[in-house]
Design a protein around this motif. Structure first.
Motif, PDB file in Angstrom:
ATOM      1  N   VAL A   1       0.841  -1.201   0.000  1.00  0.00           N
ATOM      2  CA  VAL A   1       0.000   0.000   0.000  1.00  0.00           C
ATOM      3  C   VAL A   1       0.874   1.248   0.000  1.00  0.00           C
ATOM      4  O   VAL A   1       0.633   2.196  -0.754  1.00  0.00           O
ATOM      5  CB  VAL A   1      -0.950  -0.006   1.222  1.00  0.00           C
ATOM      6  CG1 VAL A   1      -1.667   1.336   1.353  1.00  0.00           C
ATOM      7  CG2 VAL A   1      -1.975  -1.130   1.088  1.00  0.00           C
ATOM      8  N   GLN A   2       1.896   1.253   0.836  1.00  0.00           N
ATOM      9  CA  GLN A   2       2.794   2.402   0.942  1.00  0.00           C
ATOM     10  C   GLN A   2       3.448   2.703  -0.410  1.00  0.00           C
ATOM     11  O   GLN A   2       3.589   3.867  -0.808  1.00  0.00           O
ATOM     12  CB  GLN A   2       3.884   2.121   1.986  1.00  0.00           C
ATOM     13  CG  GLN A   2       4.726   3.339   2.358  1.00  0.00           C
ATOM     14  CD  GLN A   2       3.933   4.329   3.201  1.00  0.00           C
ATOM     15  OE1 GLN A   2       3.356   3.965   4.216  1.00  0.00           O
ATOM     16  NE2 GLN A   2       3.892   5.575   2.770  1.00  0.00           N
ATOM     17  N   ASP A   3       3.818   1.653  -1.134  1.00  0.00           N
ATOM     18  CA  ASP A   3       4.500   1.831  -2.423  1.00  0.00           C
ATOM     19  C   ASP A   3       3.575   2.307  -3.535  1.00  0.00           C
ATOM     20  O   ASP A   3       4.022   2.895  -4.511  1.00  0.00           O
ATOM     21  CB  ASP A   3       5.134   0.501  -2.868  1.00  0.00           C
ATOM     22  CG  ASP A   3       6.328   0.114  -2.009  1.00  0.00           C
ATOM     23  OD1 ASP A   3       6.849   0.994  -1.288  1.00  0.00           O
ATOM     24  OD2 ASP A   3       6.722  -1.062  -2.041  1.00  0.00           O
ATOM     25  N   ASN A   4       2.270   2.041  -3.392  1.00  0.00           N
ATOM     26  CA  ASN A   4       1.381   2.234  -4.544  1.00  0.00           C
ATOM     27  C   ASN A   4       0.234   3.213  -4.361  1.00  0.00           C
ATOM     28  O   ASN A   4      -0.453   3.523  -5.337  1.00  0.00           O
ATOM     29  CB  ASN A   4       0.790   0.877  -4.956  1.00  0.00           C
ATOM     30  CG  ASN A   4       1.860  -0.086  -5.435  1.00  0.00           C
ATOM     31  OD1 ASN A   4       2.527   0.148  -6.424  1.00  0.00           O
ATOM     32  ND2 ASN A   4       2.044  -1.172  -4.696  1.00  0.00           N
ATOM     33  N   LEU A   5       0.007   3.719  -3.142  1.00  0.00           N
ATOM     34  CA  LEU A   5      -1.155   4.585  -2.930  1.00  0.00           C
ATOM     35  C   LEU A   5      -1.029   5.895  -3.698  1.00  0.00           C
ATOM     36  O   LEU A   5      -1.961   6.336  -4.366  1.00  0.00           O
ATOM     37  CB  LEU A   5      -1.337   4.847  -1.429  1.00  0.00           C
ATOM     38  CG  LEU A   5      -2.667   5.473  -1.009  1.00  0.00           C
ATOM     39  CD1 LEU A   5      -3.844   4.651  -1.488  1.00  0.00           C
ATOM     40  CD2 LEU A   5      -2.723   5.639   0.503  1.00  0.00           C
ATOM     41  N   GLU A   6       0.130   6.551  -3.585  1.00  0.00           N
ATOM     42  CA  GLU A   6       0.475   7.719  -4.416  1.00  0.00           C
ATOM     43  C   GLU A   6      -0.586   8.810  -4.448  1.00  0.00           C
ATOM     44  O   GLU A   6      -0.870   9.413  -5.480  1.00  0.00           O
ATOM     45  CB  GLU A   6       0.749   7.272  -5.859  1.00  0.00           C
ATOM     46  CG  GLU A   6       1.950   6.381  -5.974  1.00  0.00           C
ATOM     47  CD  GLU A   6       2.255   6.005  -7.409  1.00  0.00           C
ATOM     48  OE1 GLU A   6       1.413   6.257  -8.285  1.00  0.00           O
ATOM     49  OE2 GLU A   6       3.333   5.462  -7.632  1.00  0.00           O
ATOM     50  N   GLY A   7      -1.234   9.066  -3.314  1.00  0.00           N
ATOM     51  CA  GLY A   7      -2.189  10.164  -3.269  1.00  0.00           C
ATOM     52  C   GLY A   7      -3.497   9.876  -3.964  1.00  0.00           C
ATOM     53  O   GLY A   7      -4.297  10.786  -4.177  1.00  0.00           O
ATOM     54  N   GLN A   8      -3.730   8.613  -4.329  1.00  0.00           N
ATOM     55  CA  GLN A   8      -4.981   8.300  -5.034  1.00  0.00           C
ATOM     56  C   GLN A   8      -5.799   7.301  -4.210  1.00  0.00           C
ATOM     57  O   GLN A   8      -6.157   7.609  -3.094  1.00  0.00           O
ATOM     58  CB  GLN A   8      -4.660   7.824  -6.454  1.00  0.00           C
ATOM     59  CG  GLN A   8      -4.025   8.976  -7.251  1.00  0.00           C
ATOM     60  CD  GLN A   8      -3.711   8.651  -8.681  1.00  0.00           C
ATOM     61  OE1 GLN A   8      -4.286   7.786  -9.293  1.00  0.00           O
ATOM     62  NE2 GLN A   8      -2.751   9.373  -9.227  1.00  0.00           N
ATOM     63  N   SER A   9      -6.096   6.126  -4.709  1.00  0.00           N
ATOM     64  CA  SER A   9      -6.972   5.233  -3.942  1.00  0.00           C
ATOM     65  C   SER A   9      -6.659   3.778  -4.234  1.00  0.00           C
ATOM     66  O   SER A   9      -5.974   3.449  -5.204  1.00  0.00           O
ATOM     67  CB  SER A   9      -8.436   5.528  -4.282  1.00  0.00           C
ATOM     68  OG  SER A   9      -8.655   5.383  -5.675  1.00  0.00           O
ATOM     69  N   GLY A  10      -7.204   2.894  -3.384  1.00  0.00           N
ATOM     70  CA  GLY A  10      -6.990   1.464  -3.570  1.00  0.00           C
ATOM     71  C   GLY A  10      -8.097   0.662  -2.910  1.00  0.00           C
ATOM     72  O   GLY A  10      -8.862   1.184  -2.092  1.00  0.00           O
ATOM     73  N   ILE A  11      -8.176  -0.607  -3.289  1.00  0.00           N
ATOM     74  CA  ILE A  11      -9.182  -1.518  -2.732  1.00  0.00           C
ATOM     75  C   ILE A  11      -8.476  -2.763  -2.205  1.00  0.00           C
ATOM     76  O   ILE A  11      -7.593  -3.307  -2.871  1.00  0.00           O
ATOM     77  CB  ILE A  11     -10.220  -1.943  -3.795  1.00  0.00           C
ATOM     78  CG1 ILE A  11     -10.881  -0.718  -4.443  1.00  0.00           C
ATOM     79  CG2 ILE A  11     -11.291  -2.837  -3.175  1.00  0.00           C
ATOM     80  CD1 ILE A  11     -11.762  -1.061  -5.634  1.00  0.00           C
ATOM     81  N   VAL A  12      -8.878  -3.207  -1.019  1.00  0.00           N
ATOM     82  CA  VAL A  12      -8.386  -4.464  -0.453  1.00  0.00           C
ATOM     83  C   VAL A  12      -9.585  -5.382  -0.253  1.00  0.00           C
ATOM     84  O   VAL A  12     -10.565  -4.993   0.399  1.00  0.00           O
ATOM     85  CB  VAL A  12      -7.663  -4.240   0.894  1.00  0.00           C
ATOM     86  CG1 VAL A  12      -7.173  -5.580   1.456  1.00  0.00           C
ATOM     87  CG2 VAL A  12      -6.497  -3.273   0.734  1.00  0.00           C
ATOM     88  N   TYR A  13      -9.531  -6.584  -0.830  1.00  0.00           N
ATOM     89  CA  TYR A  13     -10.632  -7.535  -0.708  1.00  0.00           C
ATOM     90  C   TYR A  13     -10.295  -8.628   0.299  1.00  0.00           C
ATOM     91  O   TYR A  13      -9.180  -9.146   0.311  1.00  0.00           O
ATOM     92  CB  TYR A  13     -10.938  -8.189  -2.057  1.00  0.00           C
ATOM     93  CG  TYR A  13     -11.643  -7.265  -3.026  1.00  0.00           C
ATOM     94  CD1 TYR A  13     -12.974  -6.901  -2.827  1.00  0.00           C
ATOM     95  CD2 TYR A  13     -10.978  -6.756  -4.141  1.00  0.00           C
ATOM     96  CE1 TYR A  13     -13.616  -6.054  -3.703  1.00  0.00           C
ATOM     97  CE2 TYR A  13     -11.622  -5.905  -5.024  1.00  0.00           C
ATOM     98  CZ  TYR A  13     -12.945  -5.557  -4.806  1.00  0.00           C
ATOM     99  OH  TYR A  13     -13.583  -4.711  -5.673  1.00  0.00           O
ATOM    100  N   CYS A  14     -11.285  -8.971   1.136  1.00  0.00           N
ATOM    101  CA  CYS A  14     -11.174 -10.091   2.071  1.00  0.00           C
ATOM    102  C   CYS A  14     -12.392 -10.987   1.887  1.00  0.00           C
ATOM    103  O   CYS A  14     -13.463 -10.519   1.485  1.00  0.00           O
ATOM    104  CB  CYS A  14     -11.123  -9.606   3.518  1.00  0.00           C
ATOM    105  SG  CYS A  14      -9.748  -8.492   3.895  1.00  0.00           S
ATOM    106  N   LEU A  15     -12.247 -12.265   2.217  1.00  0.00           N
ATOM    107  CA  LEU A  15     -13.354 -13.213   2.026  1.00  0.00           C
ATOM    108  C   LEU A  15     -14.478 -13.012   3.037  1.00  0.00           C
ATOM    109  O   LEU A  15     -15.651 -13.095   2.690  1.00  0.00           O
ATOM    110  CB  LEU A  15     -12.838 -14.645   2.161  1.00  0.00           C
ATOM    111  CG  LEU A  15     -12.467 -15.381   0.876  1.00  0.00           C
ATOM    112  CD1 LEU A  15     -12.004 -16.783   1.196  1.00  0.00           C
ATOM    113  CD2 LEU A  15     -13.639 -15.423  -0.092  1.00  0.00           C
TER     114      LEU A  15
END
Length: 627
Positions: free
Chosen positions: A225-239
């Protein structure tokens, strides 16, 4: 200029179609039926929205998701299109108003659910209006062999009987051969045009890691997450819902702006999370699969799976929510064999038919084969969707790792035994049967040329059994075997399998699939050092890729940031999403090219006549230093 391209430019603000879009649009405008397979984020909606505007009457779009309906309608209304939706989220009085407008011919595009479409009262209303076309979105829901089967969709065949002369366009991002066949049969699309776009998303980097401990896996997630967030957004999926809440809580404690999202939460809370995800920076949503479909957000920089998804179709859809703006994006999946137990229980809950259970389990085998892959992940993924691709892609963890080959062993001889067994049993059985034959539990008695032939290879131990299942998964993943997921679950030989049998091709598998002693401590240390080196190389490669999309000059970079600030202010004023004003790619081109006039600005990607009229002068002033 064709009618389709004129609508594309004037209403939607794009200068040209992508891929198969133009062929599809012109075919449907002409009144033809079509089945469209196009990847997530590939522009499926334009394939029916433009014909809907070109043809006389109202287009009826059948969609399974309330969120998707609302998002699409809001975007169309903003472009000046008369659009509406009918579903349970709006009051009875609002529904009456929409029906009134529909009967008066004041709606060009109407979104409805499959349940609404099956309502007799609604069907009588449709009989009183001029219908331009029917669009069946998420058409894979028709098929019991698809990954998201919905019984209501199977009833949509009534459209072909009640409205036989109205063009039908069925659209989906994921459908194997069996699913396609059922869509064609159910919606009576025999002889209709089939448009298949490439499923490749070249800007996405695929990475898969085996689970270790919860603490170590979460640490790896935070680094990702630290390497790729870059001031934008992300999604993490869990079961599980519990997994969602735990992961979100840990990310918050680690200093990230993260929100949990699952179906057990109130509609009001989920709506607020969606709004934050769409409008704010650095937001991470940790969710079950309840999140993502219908959310039109172009700048999702990463998608992570803390658990293995239920099938490759789901994985493809979920990872496809990253990088819709075409910029480099990352996807990461953690997998473990324990996931299979939970996934089998979820997949087979309430499923009575043995054939359906078999398909569910074989879909799980296919995604496990993807996780265990020894060859290019993009090649395995695309070949699963019958989109031939030859690696290496240079943009997955396997292709980026220099040490992959050193971790492989030659399993050609055992693979030949498996492939020969498939051949000698007439390619009529599934993986479980073949493994039983190889173990010697079954004497494969078959009729060949009037004689009985008995196959028995004699692999007997439980350790052999596990290895044989892994090997079969790899033979499918590598394209030597093809699984027919139509309930029979037969496996067939490909030309590649013949090459293996006839000693023209070798089969390499990962060393950790083979029986034997664990690696020595020195080997483990070497592997760890190698992994760190591969990660460093990947980071360098990724930075180079991003550099090709972003302004390199310091002045351009500053201008790009200033344009983003301006866009955010405008979005707040107009109460809309920032990327709907202009996507990042457009701002980057503005910063790099510095257009001086409105004509110059119109030539920039994503600037159409309407957006030019609304925002052109404002952005020109900013570009020329007057803002």
């Amino acid at each position: 200029m064709s009618q389709g391209i004129e609508i594309l430019q004037k209403i939607f603000g794009y200068s040209a179609f992508r891929g198969n879009q133009e062929k599809i649009v012109e075919s449907v405008i002409a009144g033809n039926n079509a089945l469209v397979l196009m990847p997530t984020g590939g522009g499926k909606s334009l394939c029916y929205q433009i014909p809907a505007l070109a043809r006389f009457g109202t287009a009826i779009v059948i969609s399974p998701l309330i969120a998707l309906m609302k998002d699409q309608v809001d975007a169309l209304i903003e472009k000046g299109v008369e659009a509406a939706y009918l579903n349970s989220s709006i009051s009875h009085s609002e529904q009456d108003d929409i029906v009134g407008n529909l009967l008066n011919g004041n709606i060009k595009i109407l979104y409805v659910s499959p349940e609404r479409m099956m309502n007799e009262y609604f069907q009588r209303i449709l009989e009183r209006i001029e219908i331009s076309l029917f669009a069946i979105d998420e058409a894979h829901c028709v098929s019991q062999w698809g990954h998201d089967f919905r019984p209501e969709y199977m009833q949509l065949g009534m459209i072909t009987k009640k409205f036989p002369d109205i063009p039908r366009i069925a659209l989906t991002a994921t459908a194997g051969e069996a699913t396609r066949g059922e869509i064609i049969r159910c919606l009576n699309l025999h002889g209709s045009s089939l448009f298949i776009s490439s499923f490749d998303r070249p800007n996405i980097t695929y990475e898969v890691q085996k689970k270790t401990t919860k603490e170590k896996d979460f640490y790896r997630l935070t680094q990702f997450v630290q390497d790729n967030l870059e001031g934008q957004s992300g999604i993490v999926y869990c079961l599980s819902r519990k997994g969602v809440e735990e992961c979100a809580d840990k990310l918050v404690k680690a200093g990230f702006k993260a929100y949990a999202y699952h179906a057990g939460m109130s509609a009001n809370y989920r709506e607020k999370v969606q709004e934050k995800f769409i409008t704010q920076k650095n937001v991470i949503v940790v969710a079950t699969i309840a999140f993502g479909m219908g959310i039109d957000k172009a700048d999702v920089r990463f998608v992570a799976h803390m658990d293995m998804p239920k099938c490759l179709e789901s994985y493809y859809q979920e990872t496809g929510r990253a990088g819709r703006d075409g910029l480099p994006s990352q996807v990461l999946m953690f997998y473990g064999l324990r996931d299979l137990v939970l996934l089998k229980r979820i997949a087979n809950k309430g499923v009575g038919a043995a054939a359906r259970r078999r398909v569910n389990e074989e879909k799980l085998d296919a995604i496990l084969g993807f996780c265990e892959a020894t060859t290019c992940r993009r090649e395995v993924l695309l070949n699963y969707f019958n989109d031939p691709y030859q690696g290496p892609c240079g943009n997955c963890d396997i292709c980026l790792s220099e040490q992959t080959k050193q971790k492989l062993i030659n399993a050609t001889e055992i693979a030949k035994a498996v492939l020969t067994c498939v051949y000698e049993t007439d390619q009529r059985y599934n993986v479980h049967y073949i493994v039983d034959v190889l173990k010697g539990n079954i004497s494969g008695v078959i009729q060949k040329n009037g004689h009985h032939h008995i196959t028995s290879f004699g692999y007997a131990s439980k350790e052999d059994e596990g290895f044989l299942y892994s090997l079969c998964r790899q033979l499918i993943a590598q394209g030597h075997l093809k699984m027919i997921m139509d309930g029979s679950s037969e496996i067939k030989l490909t030309q590649s399998a013949i090459d293996v049998i006839e000693d023209r091709k070798e089969v390499m598998i990962r060393a950790d699939f083979k029986k034997g002693a664990p690696a020595s401590k020195s080997a483990a240390t070497k592997t760890k050092a190698t992994k760190k080196k591969a990660v460093r190389k990947k980071a360098t490669t990724r930075k180079k890729a991003i550099a090709t999309y972003r302004p390199n000059d310091g002045t351009d970079k500053t201008m790009y940031e200033n344009l983003k600030i301006l866009r955010s202010k405008l979005a707040k004023q107009k109460r809309t999403q920032a990327f709907k004003i202009f996507p990042d790619k457009t701002l980057m081109e503005m910063a790099a090219q510095r257009p001086q006039t409105l004509d110059d600005l119109e030539s920039i990607y994503g600037v159409g006549p309407k957006k030019l009229q609304r925002f052109g002068k404002i952005f020109l002033e900013a570009l020329n230093g007057d803002a």
